[in-house]
Write a protein that holds these residues in place. Structure first.
Motif, PDB file in Angstrom:
ATOM      1  N   UNK A  24       0.838  -1.198   0.000  1.00  0.00           N
ATOM      2  CA  UNK A  24       0.000   0.000   0.000  1.00  0.00           C
ATOM      3  C   UNK A  24       0.877   1.253   0.000  1.00  0.00           C
ATOM      4  N   UNK A  25       0.357   2.310  -0.543  1.00  0.00           N
ATOM      5  CA  UNK A  25       1.119   3.553  -0.629  1.00  0.00           C
ATOM      6  C   UNK A  25       1.180   4.278   0.703  1.00  0.00           C
ATOM      7  N   UNK A  26       0.121   4.189   1.510  1.00  0.00           N
ATOM      8  CA  UNK A  26       0.029   4.985   2.736  1.00  0.00           C
ATOM      9  C   UNK A  26       0.320   4.135   3.965  1.00  0.00           C
ATOM     10  N   UNK A  27       0.936   4.762   4.954  1.00  0.00           N
ATOM     11  CA  UNK A  27       1.290   4.054   6.182  1.00  0.00           C
ATOM     12  C   UNK A  27       0.079   3.476   6.904  1.00  0.00           C
ATOM     13  N   UNK A  30      -1.017  -0.201   6.224  1.00  0.00           N
ATOM     14  CA  UNK A  30      -0.136  -1.348   6.467  1.00  0.00           C
ATOM     15  C   UNK A  30      -0.898  -2.449   7.201  1.00  0.00           C
ATOM     16  N   UNK A  31      -0.789  -3.680   6.692  1.00  0.00           N
ATOM     17  CA  UNK A  31      -1.501  -4.800   7.306  1.00  0.00           C
ATOM     18  C   UNK A  31      -0.748  -5.343   8.510  1.00  0.00           C
ATOM     19  N   UNK A  32       0.585  -5.304   8.460  1.00  0.00           N
ATOM     20  CA  UNK A  32       1.419  -5.854   9.533  1.00  0.00           C
ATOM     21  C   UNK A  32       2.464  -4.812   9.939  1.00  0.00           C
ATOM     22  N   UNK A  33       2.050  -3.772  10.652  1.00  0.00           N
ATOM     23  CA  UNK A  33       2.984  -2.684  10.971  1.00  0.00           C
ATOM     24  C   UNK A  33       4.147  -3.100  11.858  1.00  0.00           C
ATOM     25  N   UNK A  34       4.038  -4.260  12.540  1.00  0.00           N
ATOM     26  CA  UNK A  34       5.167  -4.697  13.363  1.00  0.00           C
ATOM     27  C   UNK A  34       6.348  -5.129  12.500  1.00  0.00           C
ATOM     28  N   UNK A  35       6.090  -5.482  11.224  1.00  0.00           N
ATOM     29  CA  UNK A  35       7.157  -5.893  10.315  1.00  0.00           C
ATOM     30  C   UNK A  35       7.339  -4.916   9.159  1.00  0.00           C
ATOM     31  N   UNK A  36       6.287  -4.237   8.763  1.00  0.00           N
ATOM     32  CA  UNK A  36       6.342  -3.375   7.581  1.00  0.00           C
ATOM     33  C   UNK A  36       6.753  -1.972   7.986  1.00  0.00           C
ATOM     34  N   UNK A  37       7.886  -1.532   7.450  1.00  0.00           N
ATOM     35  CA  UNK A  37       8.444  -0.245   7.842  1.00  0.00           C
ATOM     36  C   UNK A  37       7.563   0.901   7.360  1.00  0.00           C
ATOM     37  N   UNK A  38       7.590   1.982   8.108  1.00  0.00           N
ATOM     38  CA  UNK A  38       6.878   3.189   7.696  1.00  0.00           C
ATOM     39  C   UNK A  38       7.575   3.796   6.490  1.00  0.00           C
ATOM     40  N   UNK A  54      10.981  -6.351   0.240  1.00  0.00           N
ATOM     41  CA  UNK A  54       9.981  -7.393   0.034  1.00  0.00           C
ATOM     42  C   UNK A  54       8.626  -6.795   0.364  1.00  0.00           C
ATOM     43  N   UNK A  55       7.636  -7.027  -0.505  1.00  0.00           N
ATOM     44  CA  UNK A  55       6.338  -6.348  -0.400  1.00  0.00           C
ATOM     45  C   UNK A  55       5.201  -7.336  -0.224  1.00  0.00           C
ATOM     46  N   UNK A  56       4.144  -6.864   0.441  1.00  0.00           N
ATOM     47  CA  UNK A  56       2.948  -7.661   0.660  1.00  0.00           C
ATOM     48  C   UNK A  56       1.756  -6.736   0.834  1.00  0.00           C
ATOM     49  N   UNK A  57       0.654  -7.063   0.143  1.00  0.00           N
ATOM     50  CA  UNK A  57      -0.604  -6.352   0.371  1.00  0.00           C
ATOM     51  C   UNK A  57      -0.870  -5.258  -0.635  1.00  0.00           C
ATOM     52  N   UNK A  58      -2.165  -4.955  -0.806  1.00  0.00           N
ATOM     53  CA  UNK A  58      -2.576  -3.944  -1.770  1.00  0.00           C
ATOM     54  C   UNK A  58      -3.008  -4.584  -3.075  1.00  0.00           C
ATOM     55  N   UNK A  59      -3.255  -3.751  -4.047  1.00  0.00           N
ATOM     56  CA  UNK A  59      -3.659  -4.232  -5.365  1.00  0.00           C
ATOM     57  C   UNK A  59      -2.474  -4.224  -6.320  1.00  0.00           C
TER      58      UNK A  59
END
Length: 533
Positions: A24-27, A30-38, A54-59
């Protein structure tokens, strides 16, 4: 301690890190903010030289925009990857979500030529859509041999249950990736198939000898390497007969002696995610990164703390613990890999008609169904068990598993991890049927091996529940989406008169094909196929 862009050694070390980000473009999405950096941390780290994401989530459309933004924050070509083992649509909405690899492994037992052809098309479709989304590295093929039905984390992600099938199909998938212009990654070395625990949650032990590994675990990796796979991912598991001290990811015996030496692999070695419990329960972020790099890994995937990992490796090199030549060799391998990727394709990253046809063909080729008569319409219960939070990609408001039975007169009841338990304390009659209501029950089970779930799904008494419904003459039909092992277990106690079906895939296309068959007159349905013993 934050890494400093002005430090040449730290900038070079930073190139070897792959950090996690949301697609996703916006913070706030984030689906997993504990792992996905801002975005702030991502921009800082990419400016400081971090070389991969490495990316995950969004369209798929959003991912295309996201990868462009990430690349704009760096002055070097980034490694941009995702765990799209089942097609880009597995992780990013709108792209092709393909059947799990084990579906083709089962087909390979019946029609090897068709399975290999489809596996190469599968790889090419994944590569082409990945490249259209801005990705240049696919974290597949899975080369684990899933010869343990109790495996909670590999399961249908594997291309086969024995080495020959797994190797042939993994190699075909890799050929498709290469033709599509992206990098591939054979995983999880030396083989995560014969384990009954999940390395996301604990440290599995693989007790086998070197001779056994040569017979079962190594052949698919050898096949993928022969097919030109660009990288190999390590497994977080302990092999006490080879290295009783360190898991494979942190073992020079496994990475340097076996993978580099015995298997002759000269490409990139990447760790599995270092945030997994198998590693973090025993090592801090700096220590884990240093041990992995020292053992022979080139790329550090998802360190628990990127700054600490960079500082730790830099300090180990500066102090002479790790030779500077190791850094230079890893950087060279990274450059050589990136030189092989084709540039991103222009245009929308949505499935083409040929890719849509492949999605449908893969589902059709992997269905197994058996019925003497279709399920008649009437008032009843559409009982669905989903092995995820609900709603989810496999089951949302538009899912055929919901609306097709509803059109047939069945009222949907969804069981999920956060919902009300359907069980009662009776091993012979475990379903609390008074909570469901009256009428025949169409049972749809979305159950497969999934990371982080451990033993939870396998402990549910579905065999006894199927027998309970049959004794009461209330089982209208059974569909299993996912685990072939659950399907085999339940099929063994199923009366021949019960309409039953199996799909390795859980996606809407699989639901549509199966339910259109079982809920219609046989003359209008798909041709019945039965691949089970």
């Amino acid at each position: 301690m934050s890494c400093q862009p002005s430090d040449p050694l730290q900038r070079q070390v930073a190139e070897l890190l792959v950090v996690r980000a949301s697609g996703h473009l916006d913070d706030q999405h984030r689906r997993y903010p504990q792992w996905e950096l801002s975005n702030g941390d991502l921009q800082r780290l990419l400016n400081a030289g971090v070389g991969g994401v490495i990316l995950l989530g969004g369209s798929a459309v959003e991912l295309q925009q996201r990868t462009r933004k990430l690349q704009s924050w760096s002055d070097q070509q980034l490694l941009l990857c995702a765990d799209v083992e089942e097609g880009v649509g597995q992780r990013f909405d709108g792209a092709s979500w393909l059947v799990p690899p084990l579906a083709l492994g089962r087909l390979h037992q019946i029609d090897p030529e068709q399975a290999i052809t489809l596996a190469e098309r599968y790889g090419y479709c994944t590569a082409d859509q990945a490249r259209r989304c801005g990705l240049n590295w696919v974290l597949g093929p899975v080369c684990d041999v899933n010869n343990n039905p109790a495996n909670p984390v590999i399961n249908v992600r594997a291309w086969g249950e024995e080495p020959t099938t797994a190797g042939a199909l993994a190699a075909a998938f890799q050929r498709g990736l290469a033709r599509g212009g992206v990098l591939g990654c054979a995983k999880h070395f030396p083989g995560h198939g014969d384990t009954a625990s999940d390395s996301h949650l604990n440290l599995p032990v693989l007790p086998h000898s070197r001779e056994r590994l040569e017979q079962v675990e190594f052949p698919p990796f050898r096949a993928a390497i022969a097919a030109g796979v660009d990288s190999v991912m390590t497994a977080h598991l302990l092999l006490p007969q080879l290295d009783p001290q360190q898991p494979a990811t942190l073992s020079s015996v496994v990475l340097s002696d076996l993978l580099r030496g015995a298997l002759g692999f000269n490409g990139l070695v990447v760790t599995d995610a270092l945030v997994m419990e198998a590693i973090t329960a025993r090592h801090g972020p700096a220590d884990a990164a240093v041990l992995a790099f020292e053992a022979g890994a080139d790329l550090i995937l998802m360190p628990a703390d990127a700054d600490a990992a960079i500082s730790g490796i830099s300090q180990a090199i500066a102090q002479g613990r790790i030779p500077i030549q190791r850094l230079h060799a890893a950087l060279r391998r990274r450059r050589e890999a990136l030189a092989r990727v084709q540039p991103s394709s222009p245009g929308l990253p949505l499935p083409t008609p040929a890719e849509r046809e492949l999605e449908q063909r893969l589902v059709t080729a992997s269905l197994e169904q058996s019925f003497t008569a279709p399920i008649p319409p009437g008032e009843g219960i559409n009982l669905i068990r989903i092995d995820a939070a609900w709603p989810c990609p496999a089951l949302n408001g538009a899912a055929p598993a919901l609306h097709l039975p509803q059109q047939h007169g069945f009222r949907s009841v969804v069981i999920h991890g956060q919902g009300v338990s359907p069980w009662q304390d009776d091993p012979e009659a475990p379903l609390a049927l008074e909570r469901l209501g009256d009428g025949p029950v169409l049972l749809q089970l979305f159950l497969r091996g999934n990371p982080f779930r451990g033993e939870r799904d396998r402990q549910e008494p579905w065999r006894a529940a199927v027998q309970q419904l049959q004794r009461l003459d209330r089982l209208a039909g059974l569909i299993v989406y996912g685990s072939p092992y659950l399907w085999s277990e339940l099929r063994s106690v199923l009366a021949p008169s019960i309409a039953a079906a199996f799909s390795p895939g859980q996606m809407p296309e699989a639901q549509r094909q199966l339910l259109s068959s079982l809920l219609q007159h046989p003359s209008d349905s798909l041709q019945s196929r039965d691949f089970t013993d």
